[in-house]
Design a protein around this motif. Structure first.
Motif, PDB file in Angstrom:
ATOM      1  N   ILE A 169     -12.483 -13.419  -3.965  1.00  0.00           N
ATOM      2  CA  ILE A 169     -12.540 -11.793  -3.637  1.00  0.00           C
ATOM      3  C   ILE A 169     -11.718 -11.485  -5.346  1.00  0.00           C
ATOM      4  O   ILE A 169     -10.818 -12.069  -5.464  1.00  0.00           O
ATOM      5  N   GLN A 170     -12.358 -10.655  -6.029  1.00  0.00           N
ATOM      6  CA  GLN A 170     -11.820 -10.324  -7.239  1.00  0.00           C
ATOM      7  C   GLN A 170     -10.720  -9.322  -7.188  1.00  0.00           C
ATOM      8  O   GLN A 170     -10.446  -8.554  -6.269  1.00  0.00           O
ATOM      9  N   ASN A 171     -10.016  -9.295  -8.211  1.00  0.00           N
ATOM     10  CA  ASN A 171      -8.562  -8.420  -8.568  1.00  0.00           C
ATOM     11  C   ASN A 171      -7.945  -8.261  -7.360  1.00  0.00           C
ATOM     12  O   ASN A 171      -7.649  -7.415  -6.700  1.00  0.00           O
ATOM     13  N   SER A 172      -7.570  -9.538  -6.832  1.00  0.00           N
ATOM     14  CA  SER A 172      -6.829  -9.678  -5.622  1.00  0.00           C
ATOM     15  C   SER A 172      -5.482 -10.486  -5.691  1.00  0.00           C
ATOM     16  O   SER A 172      -5.255 -11.459  -6.561  1.00  0.00           O
ATOM     17  N   VAL A 173      -4.756 -10.413  -4.740  1.00  0.00           N
ATOM     18  CA  VAL A 173      -3.534 -11.448  -4.447  1.00  0.00           C
ATOM     19  C   VAL A 173      -3.477 -11.756  -2.873  1.00  0.00           C
ATOM     20  O   VAL A 173      -3.674 -10.610  -2.151  1.00  0.00           O
ATOM     21  N   ALA A 174      -3.575 -12.814  -2.755  1.00  0.00           N
ATOM     22  CA  ALA A 174      -3.738 -13.329  -1.263  1.00  0.00           C
ATOM     23  C   ALA A 174      -2.349 -14.040  -0.640  1.00  0.00           C
ATOM     24  O   ALA A 174      -1.685 -14.780  -1.433  1.00  0.00           O
ATOM     25  N   PHE A 175      -2.134 -13.912   0.326  1.00  0.00           N
ATOM     26  CA  PHE A 175      -0.946 -14.611   1.022  1.00  0.00           C
ATOM     27  C   PHE A 175      -1.726 -15.329   2.408  1.00  0.00           C
ATOM     28  O   PHE A 175      -2.272 -14.486   3.275  1.00  0.00           O
ATOM     29  N   GLU A 176      -1.890 -16.590   2.122  1.00  0.00           N
ATOM     30  CA  GLU A 176      -2.643 -17.271   3.102  1.00  0.00           C
ATOM     31  C   GLU A 176      -1.754 -17.949   4.227  1.00  0.00           C
ATOM     32  O   GLU A 176      -0.922 -18.205   3.920  1.00  0.00           O
ATOM     33  N   PHE A 177      -2.071 -17.738   5.455  1.00  0.00           N
ATOM     34  CA  PHE A 177      -1.588 -18.596   6.485  1.00  0.00           C
ATOM     35  C   PHE A 177      -2.633 -19.782   6.685  1.00  0.00           C
ATOM     36  O   PHE A 177      -3.406 -19.431   7.631  1.00  0.00           O
ATOM     37  N   ASP A 178      -2.450 -21.046   6.278  1.00  0.00           N
ATOM     38  CA  ASP A 178      -3.446 -21.943   6.245  1.00  0.00           C
ATOM     39  C   ASP A 178      -2.998 -22.938   7.354  1.00  0.00           C
ATOM     40  O   ASP A 178      -1.835 -23.495   7.487  1.00  0.00           O
ATOM     41  N   THR A 179      -3.851 -22.910   8.294  1.00  0.00           N
ATOM     42  CA  THR A 179      -3.680 -24.029   9.668  1.00  0.00           C
ATOM     43  C   THR A 179      -4.671 -25.286   9.554  1.00  0.00           C
ATOM     44  O   THR A 179      -4.368 -26.060  10.438  1.00  0.00           O
ATOM     45  N   MET A 180      -5.299 -25.442   8.244  1.00  0.00           N
ATOM     46  CA  MET A 180      -6.103 -26.627   8.345  1.00  0.00           C
ATOM     47  C   MET A 180      -5.968 -27.023   6.946  1.00  0.00           C
ATOM     48  O   MET A 180      -6.149 -26.552   5.931  1.00  0.00           O
ATOM     49  N   ILE A 181      -5.487 -28.676   6.608  1.00  0.00           N
ATOM     50  CA  ILE A 181      -5.455 -29.142   5.532  1.00  0.00           C
ATOM     51  C   ILE A 181      -6.821 -29.747   4.925  1.00  0.00           C
ATOM     52  O   ILE A 181      -7.068 -30.615   5.453  1.00  0.00           O
ATOM     53  N   ASN A 182      -7.347 -28.940   4.034  1.00  0.00           N
ATOM     54  CA  ASN A 182      -8.590 -29.632   3.485  1.00  0.00           C
ATOM     55  C   ASN A 182      -8.562 -30.399   2.336  1.00  0.00           C
ATOM     56  O   ASN A 182      -8.599 -30.129   1.003  1.00  0.00           O
ATOM     57  N   ASN A 183      -7.841 -31.779   2.735  1.00  0.00           N
ATOM     58  CA  ASN A 183      -7.872 -32.417   1.460  1.00  0.00           C
ATOM     59  C   ASN A 183      -8.589 -33.803   1.687  1.00  0.00           C
ATOM     60  O   ASN A 183      -8.347 -34.822   1.142  1.00  0.00           O
TER      61      ASN A 183
END
Length: 569
Positions: A169-183
């Motif tokens: 999503i362009q021109n954005s700032v996001a505050f993520e609440f990440d429940t899954m570690i994708n590593n």
């Protein structure tokens, strides 16, 4: 009460007894009341689910009266076999003004199927249809906001940061609440490579900025995938104070998690605006945000989220709104639910006071009320407006969202009837319908007024008895100005009509509906009623008449009439 006056000449009765009168008044005072407990806003009044850009995928977000299910379980909306949803504000907000948000998030209990959610401010060209995607592809690890790694789907493409950022999503700032570690260093599972020890976490950054991404290599396979920089790398947002960073959270515990956000604009240096985030009413982190990276200060706000194929069918990412900025001010309604009494009575020289009630509600876009406003403050500018008898309007600030008191001091009203018109407004242009109440200012007395003199028609004596009618205007008026009354009664009696030698010419009678009653030394009822204002309207041959004796002779006569006004019927 007795009113007496002797006849001054034959057939003339002189009566006195005009009593004094009284009056009363009122003014407006606000009375404080405790705010109601937390209400959840109807989300459809502020947010809508768009079309997920041009991906052709359905938006899995659904609305209830007080919450949003942002995603479902395994739904094959995205390439991970899960669900993707996004909701955006129906109107933009102004970031040059300080703004606050409060909401609750529920991530369910699945630690393997839920990818998480993000709160986002954005100026993407897709507006209310914005979603992170590559062509028609959505994936789970992006949460619907971060870039989609094109290399994972098209091996002919280079692992370019610009390409990766272009799918976000362009021109954005996001505050993520990440429940899954994708590593895991496999397709669609490497985005959190730099956060391998962070556990469930909260991070913030600019999804559409190329600097946010980097390539990482799996030496064992020679494969390369794109990942987010960790928050130790420049060009990403960092929470102030390393010990306060949101790491190893327990988001998927089935509980509702409270989030408060406070945006503060820095007009002198827009690269140093701040967003303070408080999680579960405990830890607060403040993020420094460069507002220029949003391509304007008028932005959409909203939520994105995703799950994968391991998400149970009964699990959802859910949102409940408590307080949101800007848009809610256009969706409000004021209703006077407890008007002042339609008719009020007040005694002269006494203050008058009356209580009323109203509701202050949020509404949906059609104007239908959704919830009471519990976060009322002085900025809302609730004001009581009133005008008395078309005089200049008066205003009084209110400190309550449910009741008000109107008090008019005694010097505001004169004796008689007055009209008070009133309504309630707020600072955003909303105003209740006007109401009107009647205020009767009374004497608080029961009074009788009669003509100072009365006459009968000139009559020729003929040796026979006669009934002689009244002449001129006979005024007999009763005014009941008491605040509490059960009615009243009026009676009359008269002495014989005699001359100076005590010779009788006749007597006064009361004629009513064919019945004639001698008033001589007998108290005869005239009227018994609850009327506030009564005035005699006898026909010419009804009421008080003079009965002439057949042997009456010419001369001067007199009689005394006594009126008795009783305060009970």
């Amino acid at each position: 009460m007795h009113y007496q006056q002797k006849l001054s000449q034959l057939y003339r009765i002189v009566l006195g007894g005009l009593l004094g009168t009284a009056l009363l008044v009122t003014a407006l005072v606000a009375r404080p009341v405790q705010a109601a407990s937390t209400d959840y806003l109807n989300p459809s009044a502020f947010l809508k689910a768009g079309n997920l850009a041009d991906t052709g995928h359905s938006n899995d977000a659904t609305f209830q009266s007080d919450s949003i299910a942002l995603t479902t379980g395994a739904n094959n909306t995205n390439t991970d076999g899960g669900s993707t949803g996004a909701v955006w504000s129906t109107q933009k907000i102004d970031l040059t003004q300080d703004q606050t948000f409060e909401f609750e998030l529920n991530f369910g209990t699945s630690t393997s199927g839920n990818e998480g959610m993000a709160f986002v401010l954005q100026n993407d060209a897709n507006g209310a249809n914005a979603i992170a995607h590559y062509e028609k592809t959505l994936d789970g690890q992006s949460l619907g906001v971060w870039g989609v790694d094109k290399f994972e789907y098209d091996s002919s493409l280079s692992k370019d940061q610009i390409m990766m950022a272009g799918t976000a999503i362009q021109n954005s700032v996001a505050f993520e609440f990440d429940t899954m570690i994708n590593n895991a260093m496999t397709k669609r599972a490497a985005l959190d490579y730099k956060f391998s020890t962070a556990g469930q976490h909260l991070e913030a950054s600019y999804p559409g900025r190329p600097q946010v991404y980097q390539a990482v290599n799996d030496i064992s396979t020679g494969s390369s995938f794109m990942a987010l920089f960790s928050n130790t790398i420049p060009n990403t947002l960092t929470a102030e104070g390393a010990s306060n960073r949101f790491r190893n959270l327990d988001l998927t515990n089935g509980n509702w998690h409270n989030v408060k956000l406070k945006w503060t604009y820095n007009s002198s240096d827009t690269s140093k605006c701040t967003m303070a985030l408080t999680l579960d009413n405990s830890t607060t982190n403040s993020y420094t945000i460069d507002a220029s990276k949003l391509n304007g200060t008028s932005v959409y706000w909203g939520f994105t989220g995703a799950t994968n194929s391991a998400m149970p069918g009964d699990q959802k990412n859910q949102i409940r709104l408590i307080s949101v900025p800007g848009v809610e001010y256009t969706n409000r309604k004021l209703t006077i639910t407890k008007p002042l009494a339609a008719t009020n009575q007040v005694a002269q020289n006494q203050d008058w006071s009356e209580n009323g009630g109203f509701t202050y509600q949020r509404t949906d876009n059609s104007g239908e009320p959704t919830s009471l406003i519990s976060d009322f403050n002085e900025a809302d500018g609730l004001t009581l407006h009133w005008a008395l008898d078309k005089q200049a309007e008066q205003t009084v600030p209110l400190t309550s969202t449910s009741d008000f008191t109107v008090t008019l001091p005694k010097d505001e009203l004169t004796l008689g009837q007055h009209q008070l018109k009133y309504s309630i407004s707020d600072a955003y242009g909303h105003q209740s319908a006007s109401e009107t109440t009647t205020i009767n200012v009374l004497t608080n007395e029961l009074s009788l007024v009669v003509s100072p003199s009365v006459n009968f028609l000139t009559t020729r004596l003929n040796g026979a008895s006669q009934l002689v009618q009244r002449s001129g205007v006979w005024t007999i008026t009763v005014t009941d100005g008491r605040l509490a009354t059960t009615g009243w009664a009026l009676a009359v009696q008269a002495t014989p009509v005699v001359d100076g030698q005590n010779r009788s010419a006749g007597y006064l009678v009361f004629v009513n509906s064919g019945m004639t009653t001698n008033l001589e030394n007998t108290n005869v009822p005239i009227v018994s009623t609850t009327e506030r204002q009564w005035q005699q309207n006898w026909a010419a041959d009804q009421g008080i008449l003079l009965h002439l004796n057949s042997n009456a002779i010419a001369g001067h006569y007199q009689s005394t009439i006594t009126w008795t006004l009783s305060n009970t019927p």
